[in-house]
Design a protein around this motif. Structure first.
Motif, PDB file in Angstrom:
ATOM      1  N   PRO A   1      43.010  22.147  59.933  1.00  0.00           N
ATOM      2  CA  PRO A   1      43.435  23.550  59.811  1.00  0.00           C
ATOM      3  C   PRO A   1      42.374  24.478  60.383  1.00  0.00           C
ATOM      4  N   GLN A   2      42.827  25.597  60.943  1.00  0.00           N
ATOM      5  CA  GLN A   2      41.891  26.554  61.508  1.00  0.00           C
ATOM      6  C   GLN A   2      41.081  27.250  60.428  1.00  0.00           C
ATOM      7  N   ALA A   3      41.678  27.395  59.234  1.00  0.00           N
ATOM      8  CA  ALA A   3      40.957  28.042  58.143  1.00  0.00           C
ATOM      9  C   ALA A   3      41.350  27.361  56.847  1.00  0.00           C
ATOM     10  N   LEU A   4      40.378  27.096  55.997  1.00  0.00           N
ATOM     11  CA  LEU A   4      40.621  26.502  54.695  1.00  0.00           C
ATOM     12  C   LEU A   4      40.085  27.463  53.649  1.00  0.00           C
ATOM     13  N   ILE A   5      40.976  27.993  52.836  1.00  0.00           N
ATOM     14  CA  ILE A   5      40.604  28.977  51.828  1.00  0.00           C
ATOM     15  C   ILE A   5      40.883  28.370  50.453  1.00  0.00           C
TER      16      ILE A   5
ATOM     17  N   ARG B   1      47.732  30.752  31.695  1.00  0.00           N
ATOM     18  CA  ARG B   1      46.549  30.650  32.549  1.00  0.00           C
ATOM     19  C   ARG B   1      46.906  30.130  33.938  1.00  0.00           C
ATOM     20  N   HIS B   2      47.889  29.228  34.018  1.00  0.00           N
ATOM     21  CA  HIS B   2      48.269  28.678  35.321  1.00  0.00           C
ATOM     22  C   HIS B   2      48.828  29.758  36.238  1.00  0.00           C
ATOM     23  N   ASN B   3      49.439  30.812  35.652  1.00  0.00           N
ATOM     24  CA  ASN B   3      49.955  31.888  36.496  1.00  0.00           C
ATOM     25  C   ASN B   3      48.842  32.773  37.041  1.00  0.00           C
ATOM     26  N   ALA B   4      47.687  32.794  36.376  1.00  0.00           N
ATOM     27  CA  ALA B   4      46.529  33.472  36.972  1.00  0.00           C
ATOM     28  C   ALA B   4      46.106  32.749  38.241  1.00  0.00           C
ATOM     29  N   SER B   5      46.132  31.412  38.195  1.00  0.00           N
ATOM     30  CA  SER B   5      45.793  30.637  39.389  1.00  0.00           C
ATOM     31  C   SER B   5      46.829  30.844  40.485  1.00  0.00           C
ATOM     32  N   ASN B   6      48.110  30.916  40.101  1.00  0.00           N
ATOM     33  CA  ASN B   6      49.155  31.198  41.092  1.00  0.00           C
ATOM     34  C   ASN B   6      48.954  32.565  41.733  1.00  0.00           C
ATOM     35  N   ALA B   7      48.551  33.548  40.923  1.00  0.00           N
ATOM     36  CA  ALA B   7      48.302  34.885  41.466  1.00  0.00           C
ATOM     37  C   ALA B   7      47.132  34.870  42.436  1.00  0.00           C
ATOM     38  N   ALA B   8      46.083  34.104  42.101  1.00  0.00           N
ATOM     39  CA  ALA B   8      44.934  34.009  43.012  1.00  0.00           C
ATOM     40  C   ALA B   8      45.353  33.387  44.343  1.00  0.00           C
ATOM     41  N   ALA B   9      46.259  32.403  44.283  1.00  0.00           N
ATOM     42  CA  ALA B   9      46.765  31.809  45.523  1.00  0.00           C
ATOM     43  C   ALA B   9      47.510  32.847  46.353  1.00  0.00           C
ATOM     44  N   ALA B  10      48.308  33.691  45.687  1.00  0.00           N
ATOM     45  CA  ALA B  10      49.042  34.738  46.398  1.00  0.00           C
ATOM     46  C   ALA B  10      48.076  35.735  47.041  1.00  0.00           C
TER      47      ALA B  10
ATOM     48  N   ARG C   1      44.914  36.692  53.893  1.00  0.00           N
ATOM     49  CA  ARG C   1      44.852  35.969  55.161  1.00  0.00           C
ATOM     50  C   ARG C   1      45.880  36.496  56.152  1.00  0.00           C
ATOM     51  N   LEU C   2      47.016  36.969  55.611  1.00  0.00           N
ATOM     52  CA  LEU C   2      48.070  37.494  56.474  1.00  0.00           C
ATOM     53  C   LEU C   2      47.886  38.971  56.804  1.00  0.00           C
ATOM     54  N   GLY C   3      46.810  39.565  56.305  1.00  0.00           N
ATOM     55  CA  GLY C   3      46.501  40.935  56.651  1.00  0.00           C
ATOM     56  C   GLY C   3      47.023  41.986  55.702  1.00  0.00           C
TER      57      GLY C   3
ATOM     58  N   ASP D   1      45.068  44.914  49.447  1.00  0.00           N
ATOM     59  CA  ASP D   1      45.128  44.566  48.026  1.00  0.00           C
ATOM     60  C   ASP D   1      46.219  45.351  47.308  1.00  0.00           C
ATOM     61  N   GLU D   2      46.446  46.601  47.708  1.00  0.00           N
ATOM     62  CA  GLU D   2      47.501  47.392  47.082  1.00  0.00           C
ATOM     63  C   GLU D   2      48.878  46.799  47.358  1.00  0.00           C
ATOM     64  N   GLN D   3      49.094  46.305  48.561  1.00  0.00           N
ATOM     65  CA  GLN D   3      50.368  45.652  48.879  1.00  0.00           C
ATOM     66  C   GLN D   3      50.538  44.380  48.059  1.00  0.00           C
ATOM     67  N   ILE D   4      49.458  43.640  47.900  1.00  0.00           N
ATOM     68  CA  ILE D   4      49.516  42.410  47.106  1.00  0.00           C
ATOM     69  C   ILE D   4      49.799  42.739  45.645  1.00  0.00           C
ATOM     70  N   ARG D   5      49.155  43.784  45.129  1.00  0.00           N
ATOM     71  CA  ARG D   5      49.400  44.188  43.733  1.00  0.00           C
ATOM     72  C   ARG D   5      50.865  44.545  43.515  1.00  0.00           C
ATOM     73  N   ALA D   6      51.451  45.256  44.483  1.00  0.00           N
ATOM     74  CA  ALA D   6      52.858  45.639  44.353  1.00  0.00           C
ATOM     75  C   ALA D   6      53.752  44.402  44.339  1.00  0.00           C
ATOM     76  N   GLY D   7      53.427  43.416  45.158  1.00  0.00           N
ATOM     77  CA  GLY D   7      54.208  42.190  45.180  1.00  0.00           C
ATOM     78  C   GLY D   7      54.082  41.409  43.882  1.00  0.00           C
ATOM     79  N   LEU D   8      52.875  41.298  43.358  1.00  0.00           N
ATOM     80  CA  LEU D   8      52.668  40.581  42.102  1.00  0.00           C
ATOM     81  C   LEU D   8      53.364  41.275  40.946  1.00  0.00           C
ATOM     82  N   ALA D   9      53.423  42.592  40.990  1.00  0.00           N
ATOM     83  CA  ALA D   9      54.063  43.344  39.909  1.00  0.00           C
ATOM     84  C   ALA D   9      55.548  43.041  39.806  1.00  0.00           C
ATOM     85  N   SER D  10      56.156  42.606  40.905  1.00  0.00           N
ATOM     86  CA  SER D  10      57.590  42.332  40.906  1.00  0.00           C
ATOM     87  C   SER D  10      57.904  40.860  40.671  1.00  0.00           C
ATOM     88  N   ALA D  11      56.878  40.040  40.472  1.00  0.00           N
ATOM     89  CA  ALA D  11      57.093  38.598  40.300  1.00  0.00           C
ATOM     90  C   ALA D  11      57.806  38.317  38.977  1.00  0.00           C
TER      91      ALA D  11
END
Length: 232
Positions: free
Chosen positions: A3-7, A46-55, A61-63, A66-76
């Protein structure tokens, strides 16, 4: 190909997106990352905290900001009956009765401890863990031994023939109730023991149908179940 990047992400030290703190509440979980950024997801566990960190890792990575990510997580939203919370008549019920194994049952009990910190009472309704094969008896006895050590539970309701083995590890008394099945007779009887301010965890294998208790609680606290006031 490499992979080009491993996060990396998660709770482990050295993760690129490391969770350094979590705060669990009945509304969800807030996580703080190693760059001090905070995110909230409206899911329990606790596992959903890890899922959120993955998101967060993928979103950044997709650009995405953080505000856009917060909005997406809020609708999960999570799947039905997987740490699904309902408030009925002042009783907060966490329905995690889709499936169960020893690890997920212990995780559910820990989630109950965290979200029930300010509750009047914390109540665990635990059903048989099915499909454990030759480990069935030993794992249910182990859950019973763990319950005997816990001091954070005000009422323990054990459901099913295998959970009777867990009940045998606990002292007899008003704090522990064992029933063979959450049927149309016992579900209302257990519902009668609940009162506003309680936080209740339903955790067991799907075939135990612990969600019947949720229906009984709704019936108990529904306006139609209360007698009409006397008019003069």
């Amino acid at each position: 190909t490499r992979p080009q990047a491993l996060i990396s992400f998660g709770f482990g030290t050295g993760a690129d997106v490391q969770i350094v703190d979590t705060v669990q509440s009945p509304e969800g979980i807030e996580l703080t990352l190693n760059d001090r950024a905070r995110f909230r997801i409206g899911l329990l566990g606790r596992h959903n905290a890890s899922n959120a960190a993955a998101a967060v890792a993928v979103g950044r990575r997709l650009g995405l900001s953080d505000e856009q990510i917060r909005a997406g997580l809020a609708s999960a939203r999570g799947p039905e009956m997987r740490l699904e919370r309902s408030d009925v008549g002042g009783v907060s019920i966490v329905n995690d009765a889709y499936n169960a194994n020893p690890d997920s049952m212990r995780a559910g009990l820990e989630t109950l401890r965290e979200i029930g910190a300010g509750a009047t009472r914390r109540i665990a309704v635990l059903g048989d863990m099915l499909e454990l094969g030759e480990h069935t008896d030993g794992e249910h006895r182990a859950i019973g031994s763990e319950l005997a050590r816990r001091t954070d539970l005000d009422l323990i309701v054990l459901v099913g023939p295998s959970m009777k083995l867990a009940a045998e590890r606990l002292e007899n008394g008003p704090r522990v109730v064992w029933i063979n099945d959450m049927d149309e007779h016992d579900a209302p009887r257990i519902a009668e023991r609940l009162r506003p301010g309680d936080v209740v965890l339903l955790k067991g294998s799907r075939r135990m149908r612990l969600e019947r208790l949720l229906g009984a609680v709704r019936e108990r606290f529904s306006p139609a179940s209360k007698p009409e006031p006397t008019r003069v």
